[in-house]
Structures are given as structure tokens and as C-alpha cells.
Design an enzyme around this catalytic site. Structure first.
Site, PDB file in Angstrom:
ATOM      1  N   CYS A  80       1.024  73.553 -27.135  1.00  0.00           N
ATOM      2  CA  CYS A  80       2.117  72.809 -27.767  1.00  0.00           C
ATOM      3  C   CYS A  80       3.045  72.153 -26.750  1.00  0.00           C
ATOM      4  CB  CYS A  80       2.894  73.679 -28.746  1.00  0.00           C
ATOM      5  SG  CYS A  80       3.764  75.087 -28.031  1.00  0.00           S
TER       6      CYS A  80
ATOM      7  N   HIS B 269       6.759  78.032 -30.198  1.00  0.00           N
ATOM      8  CA  HIS B 269       6.001  76.847 -30.600  1.00  0.00           C
ATOM      9  C   HIS B 269       6.957  75.667 -30.665  1.00  0.00           C
ATOM     10  CE1 HIS B 269       2.646  74.617 -32.170  1.00  0.00           C
ATOM     11  NE2 HIS B 269       3.326  74.251 -33.241  1.00  0.00           N
TER      12      HIS B 269
ATOM     13  N   HIS C 108       2.377  68.186 -33.287  1.00  0.00           N
ATOM     14  CA  HIS C 108       2.295  69.369 -32.418  1.00  0.00           C
ATOM     15  C   HIS C 108       0.837  69.706 -32.171  1.00  0.00           C
ATOM     16  CE1 HIS C 108       1.512  72.264 -35.893  1.00  0.00           C
ATOM     17  NE2 HIS C 108       1.762  71.113 -36.484  1.00  0.00           N
TER      18      HIS C 108
END
Length: 167
Positions: A53, A104, A116
Site C-alpha cells: 500500500c 494500510h 490502494h
């Protein structure tokens, strides 16, 4: 004189349309993201052969001359904090997916969506309102402003000098 008026009109239109609202003209950022949608997830990955990510974020923001820390946790500490209701395309959004703080991250692309690199699906665009992400949302940061932000968005309101018409 004509160039000055056109330049001022362009500046006024930029600021008029660049408030905290969702834009229809985020083509440059969206194109950059769309080029890598489907790229597989790779732990520690920072290239088009695979992204994690934060590596995905680094790859996209490098195109706009914006340097960021390597990890999502570190990225969540830079820039200016942004309220969820004030998100604009290019803002970073952060989530707690492991119960231990920010783990994340993604890039807000407008319309309640963010791009993402998901460990299960690779680079994709998801809704902020998806129950999984809505429950795990932590914060957002604005790391791009000024000229870099102007480069990130496609200014559809630019005036063609020859015809005096909006593009």
C-alpha cells in the site's frame, strides 16, 4: 493585457473549483492510478511488478515530485490533517487493519473512493463507505499543495488562448 486577464481568470477558476468539494476534473491523478490498477500486491513492492500500500503511494506521488516516508504509519504523520468531510483528490487516507494503529493507506480519488494496493486484490479503487474500510478509518493527510497539486489535477477550466473558449 489579454494574457493577464486569461491568467487571472484561470487562477480565479482554479480557486473557485478547488475548495473541499469533489471535482469532475481529476483526470491526471485518476489516469496515473488507472495505469496501475490490477498490479498485484507485493510486500515491500514499489514498482509496477508489485506494490504494497505505501509503495503504491510512493510510486504515484513520485510522478508529482512529492517525497514521502516509506511506511503507511510514517506517511500518516506528514502533511496536514484533513477532516473526512474535507477530503479532496490526492489526499492520503489511513486505516487500522491489524488492530495496532495505522497499517494500510490509500489515495483519495474523489466521489467517496480511494485507490490502494490491497493484499488480496492488488491495486484497486474502493469505496470509503465499504463497511470494512469505514470501520477501520483512522485519519487523512494532505501532502500535496501548490504547483504539485495543480500538476496532479487536470485543470479542465483552462482557457484556450486562440478561441477564448473553455476546454
Amino acid at each position: 493585457m489579454k494574457k493577464v486577464v486569461l491568467s487571472l481568470l484561470g487562477i480565479i477558476m482554479f480557486f473557485t473549483f478547488s475548495g473541499g468539494s469533489v471535482y469532475a476534473d481529476q483526470i491526471d491523478l485518476r489516469e496515473s492510478v488507472d495505469e496501475v490498477v490490477g498490479t498485484p500486491y507485493k510486500w515491500g513492492g514499489t514498482t509496477t511488478s508489485g506494490f504494497d500500500c505505501s509503495g503504491f503511494i510512493l510510486y504515484i506521488f513520485k510522478q508529482y515530485d512529492t517525497k514521502l516516508p516509506r511506511t503507511s504509519s510514517s506517511q500518516s504523520q506528514v502533511g496536514t490533517k484533513v477532516a473526512k468531510d474535507d477530503l479532496r483528490p490526492g489526499d492520503l487516507v489511513f486505516f487500522n487493519t491489524n488492530g495496532k494503529g495505522v497499517s494500510h493507506a490509500g489515495i483519495y480519488v474523489g466521489d467517496g473512493k480511494f485507490a490502494h494496493s490491497s493484499s488480496s486484490n492488488g491495486v484497486r479503487i474502493s469505496n470509503m463507505s465499504d463497511s470494512y474500510y469505514a470501520k477501520r478509518y483512522v485519519t487523512a493527510r494532505r501532502v500535496v499543495t501548490g504547483e504539485n497539486y495543480e500538476d496532479m489535477i487536470n485543470d479542465e477550466h483552462e482557457i484556450k488562448e486562440d478561441s477564448n473558449e473553455l476546454k
